[in-house]
Design a protein around this motif. Structure first.
Motif, PDB file in Angstrom:
ATOM      1  N   GLY A   1      19.547   9.747 -18.177  1.00  0.00           N
ATOM      2  CA  GLY A   1      20.796   9.299 -18.786  1.00  0.00           C
ATOM      3  C   GLY A   1      20.842   7.786 -18.931  1.00  0.00           C
ATOM      4  O   GLY A   1      21.130   7.263 -20.008  1.00  0.00           O
ATOM      5  N   LEU A   2      20.502   7.093 -17.856  1.00  0.00           N
ATOM      6  CA  LEU A   2      20.502   5.629 -17.899  1.00  0.00           C
ATOM      7  C   LEU A   2      19.526   5.119 -18.959  1.00  0.00           C
ATOM      8  O   LEU A   2      19.827   4.182 -19.702  1.00  0.00           O
ATOM      9  N   ALA A   3      18.362   5.773 -19.032  1.00  0.00           N
ATOM     10  CA  ALA A   3      17.315   5.303 -19.946  1.00  0.00           C
ATOM     11  C   ALA A   3      17.727   5.426 -21.411  1.00  0.00           C
ATOM     12  O   ALA A   3      17.147   4.777 -22.271  1.00  0.00           O
ATOM     13  N   THR A   4      18.709   6.282 -21.719  1.00  0.00           N
ATOM     14  CA  THR A   4      19.169   6.364 -23.108  1.00  0.00           C
ATOM     15  C   THR A   4      20.372   5.448 -23.340  1.00  0.00           C
ATOM     16  O   THR A   4      21.003   5.509 -24.386  1.00  0.00           O
ATOM     17  N   GLY A   5      20.728   4.647 -22.341  1.00  0.00           N
ATOM     18  CA  GLY A   5      21.782   3.650 -22.554  1.00  0.00           C
ATOM     19  C   GLY A   5      23.159   4.052 -22.059  1.00  0.00           C
ATOM     20  O   GLY A   5      24.120   3.323 -22.243  1.00  0.00           O
ATOM     21  N   LEU A   6      23.263   5.233 -21.432  1.00  0.00           N
ATOM     22  CA  LEU A   6      24.555   5.621 -20.864  1.00  0.00           C
ATOM     23  C   LEU A   6      24.905   4.730 -19.671  1.00  0.00           C
ATOM     24  O   LEU A   6      24.015   4.264 -18.962  1.00  0.00           O
TER      25      LEU A   6
ATOM     26  N   ILE B   1      19.023  -9.280 -18.173  1.00  0.00           N
ATOM     27  CA  ILE B   1      19.789  -9.583 -16.965  1.00  0.00           C
ATOM     28  C   ILE B   1      20.158  -8.300 -16.232  1.00  0.00           C
ATOM     29  O   ILE B   1      20.192  -7.223 -16.832  1.00  0.00           O
ATOM     30  N   ASN B   2      20.431  -8.435 -14.956  1.00  0.00           N
ATOM     31  CA  ASN B   2      20.805  -7.266 -14.153  1.00  0.00           C
ATOM     32  C   ASN B   2      22.311  -7.034 -14.229  1.00  0.00           C
ATOM     33  O   ASN B   2      23.041  -7.222 -13.274  1.00  0.00           O
ATOM     34  N   ALA B   3      22.759  -6.648 -15.429  1.00  0.00           N
ATOM     35  CA  ALA B   3      24.165  -6.296 -15.641  1.00  0.00           C
ATOM     36  C   ALA B   3      24.168  -5.344 -16.816  1.00  0.00           C
ATOM     37  O   ALA B   3      23.254  -5.372 -17.646  1.00  0.00           O
ATOM     38  N   PHE B   4      25.157  -4.466 -16.898  1.00  0.00           N
ATOM     39  CA  PHE B   4      25.139  -3.469 -17.968  1.00  0.00           C
ATOM     40  C   PHE B   4      25.384  -4.118 -19.326  1.00  0.00           C
ATOM     41  O   PHE B   4      24.697  -3.848 -20.299  1.00  0.00           O
ATOM     42  N   LYS B   5      26.380  -4.986 -19.367  1.00  0.00           N
ATOM     43  CA  LYS B   5      26.753  -5.618 -20.641  1.00  0.00           C
ATOM     44  C   LYS B   5      25.942  -6.892 -20.886  1.00  0.00           C
ATOM     45  O   LYS B   5      25.700  -7.670 -19.976  1.00  0.00           O
TER      46      LYS B   5
ATOM     47  N   ASN C   1      24.039 -15.133 -20.912  1.00  0.00           N
ATOM     48  CA  ASN C   1      22.812 -15.354 -20.140  1.00  0.00           C
ATOM     49  C   ASN C   1      21.654 -14.476 -20.610  1.00  0.00           C
ATOM     50  O   ASN C   1      20.512 -14.730 -20.256  1.00  0.00           O
ATOM     51  N   GLY C   2      21.975 -13.440 -21.361  1.00  0.00           N
ATOM     52  CA  GLY C   2      20.885 -12.590 -21.818  1.00  0.00           C
ATOM     53  C   GLY C   2      21.333 -11.188 -22.160  1.00  0.00           C
ATOM     54  O   GLY C   2      22.520 -10.891 -22.314  1.00  0.00           O
ATOM     55  N   ILE C   3      20.351 -10.308 -22.252  1.00  0.00           N
ATOM     56  CA  ILE C   3      20.571  -8.952 -22.741  1.00  0.00           C
ATOM     57  C   ILE C   3      20.782  -8.018 -21.547  1.00  0.00           C
ATOM     58  O   ILE C   3      20.041  -8.063 -20.567  1.00  0.00           O
ATOM     59  N   GLY C   4      21.836  -7.221 -21.588  1.00  0.00           N
ATOM     60  CA  GLY C   4      22.178  -6.328 -20.487  1.00  0.00           C
ATOM     61  C   GLY C   4      21.359  -5.050 -20.514  1.00  0.00           C
ATOM     62  O   GLY C   4      20.717  -4.731 -21.522  1.00  0.00           O
ATOM     63  N   THR C   5      21.396  -4.322 -19.400  1.00  0.00           N
ATOM     64  CA  THR C   5      20.588  -3.093 -19.334  1.00  0.00           C
ATOM     65  C   THR C   5      21.084  -2.056 -20.333  1.00  0.00           C
ATOM     66  O   THR C   5      20.304  -1.251 -20.832  1.00  0.00           O
ATOM     67  N   GLY C   6      22.389  -2.058 -20.637  1.00  0.00           N
ATOM     68  CA  GLY C   6      22.927  -1.101 -21.605  1.00  0.00           C
ATOM     69  C   GLY C   6      22.259  -1.268 -22.962  1.00  0.00           C
ATOM     70  O   GLY C   6      21.732  -0.309 -23.529  1.00  0.00           O
TER      71      GLY C   6
END
Lengths: 220, 250
Positions: free
Chosen positions: A124-129, B69-73, B77-82
């Protein structure tokens, strides 16, 4: 040979109905609040902050490792001395039942969530959820199925546990049965009738849980 | 060639155990980078750092010119994990399909939830993808009714449904019965021909030599050799790599 006489107790059938209804209300009320409490405590147990986890853990152990009857008595008789505010038997009863079942539910929920393999979350995380979306759309739908048998089992116990409210004179089924008994002096009939009523309420539930569990095992 | 992903001085510890030790590499658009090496060499950890399923202990990942960066959004500072994971697809060794969802729902879920595609658009796209991996007749089945090879092809379609800029494949044939490996490799081969940028962790040396344009050999958390498939697989320089290849090239 004992002479059965249901006629006398059945004349007080309305008292049984009041008791049955009250039992039903306390069950539904405490299970509803218990689910909310259980979910909150379950997520607190899975939280990142250690202090939050510890707090949740303490709550669980406190309510799981003391008898419900002691908790009820404590809430009704001891808590008012501590706070200075008196508390009605309704509030004390509902509060204690809810917190008690919430402690057990939280462990059932946590077990269900932990039973879902890590790869599901990763996919789930890997698809951006987001983590919330993963929990909502991927983990919980699977976890609920896994936890349902244990949840029903605990809820069956909960229905029977409402009978302990007898001790603080809440007008649930067991209390009302004792009222009928003291009016009619027919304990055999009164308590047999009460037992039958409890049984008829719970038997379908346990049957459902069994069947559900069997289906679950087959589909796996 | 523009660089899509850069790994800079990446280290990763699991507790006190060093699993990645100063990794530097670049993936350009349309590259196919094969990562080979013995088990425990850090290959999977490396590829899982690329989409932040594992968080680097130090060093950085740069995606499309921006620091991850280690943040979803994403922020200044950079690109989030989302956003990173929206644009980088991943396929896992054990498929990790959602057992409570049909094949079609497995593929459409993220486009609908993350990219806010309409159900109709997502479904149309999913059907095209499932057709391209040869599974269009299975769309209403549940994953449990599929073979391993079919599951993995669904997982590939699920990753492609997000229209990723980069696809990470983590030992995608290692859990398959030998006779099912071919059908999955064939799908990857076709993606390669279509110009999909990929990082492939694999034990299939022949396949790596066939599709990749770059190969790195890892051992003890370090990149020991890197180069073209011919350099790495045909004329290896180090004794370690020669030994490794002699065991894996049958």
């Amino acid at each position: 040979m004992y002479q059965w006489d249901f006629y006398t107790v059945l004349q007080s059938f309305d008292l049984f109905l009041i008791g049955l209804w009250t039992t039903f209300l306390y069950t539904v009320g405490s299970i509803s609040i218990g689910i909310v409490v259980g979910l909150a405590v379950c997520f607190a147990r899975l939280a990142k902050l250690q202090s939050v986890r510890l707090l949740a853990r303490s709550y669980q152990e406190l309510f799981r490792c003391t008898p419900l009857l002691v908790q009820i008595m404590w809430a009704y008789y001891a808590l008012p001395l501590l706070t200075g505010y008196s508390i009605s038997n309704t509030t004390a009863g509902l509060l204690t039942l809810s917190l008690y079942v919430g402690a057990f539910y939280s462990e059932i929920f946590r077990g269900g969530i932990n039973a879902i393999e890590r790869g599901q979350t990763e996919a789930g995380l890997a698809t951006g959820l987001s983590r919330v979306q993963v929990m909502h759309h991927i983990i919980l739908p699977q976890a609920i199925k896994k936890m349902l048998p244990a949840f029903i089992n605990q809820s069956v116990i909960q229905v029977k546990n409402t009978s302990l409210l007898y001790a603080i004179s809440v007008a649930e089924l067991t209390y009302m049965t004792s009222v009928v008994n003291s009016e009619t002096y027919r304990p055999m009939e009164a308590f047999t009738l009460a037992a039958v009523m409890y049984f008829l309420m719970l038997f379908p539930l346990t049957q459902f849980a069994d069947r559900f569990e069997k289906n679950l095992r087959q589909s796996d | 060639m523009s660089t899509i992903l850069r790994v800079e001085n990446l280290t990763k510890y699991f507790d006190s155990h060093l699993v990645l030790d100063g990794i530097n590499l670049e993936v350009n658009n349309q590259d196919i980078l094969a990562v080979i090496g013995p088990s425990g060499s850090g290959k999977s950890t490396l590829i899982r750092c690329m989409n932040m399923l594992e968080l680097p202990s130090s060093g950085s990942i740069v995606f499309d010119g921006k620091q991850v960066i280690n943040a979803f959004k994403s922020n200044e500072n950079g690109i989030g994990t989302g956003e990173l994971r929206r644009r980088v697809g991943m396929v896992f060794q054990h498929f990790n399909l959602y057992p409570h969802r049909t094949v079609l729902e497995n593929v459409t879920q993220a486009p609908i939830l993350v990219n806010k595609e309409s159900v109709q658009d997502a479904t149309t796209h999913a059907k095209e993808l499932l057709e391209s991996v040869g599974l269009v007749e299975k769309i209403h089945e549940f994953p449990n009714h599929l073979s391993g090879g079919q599951k993995q092809r669904v997982a590939i379609a699920r990753a492609l449904a997000m229209r990723p800029n980069l696809l990470l494949l983590d030992e995608v044939t290692s859990a398959l019965d030998p006779e099912l490996v071919g059908e999955v490799l064939q799908v990857i081969k076709r993606l390669a021909n279509q110009g999909m940028t990929m990082v492939i962790v694999t034990h299939e040396m022949a396949f790596a030599g066939d599709v990749a344009n770059k190969v790195i050999f890892m051992e003890d958390g370090q990149i020991k050799e890197s180069g073209s498939p011919a350099e790495i697989l045909v004329t290896p320089s180090s004794e370690r790599l020669k030994l490794f290849l002699s065991r894996h090239l049958r």
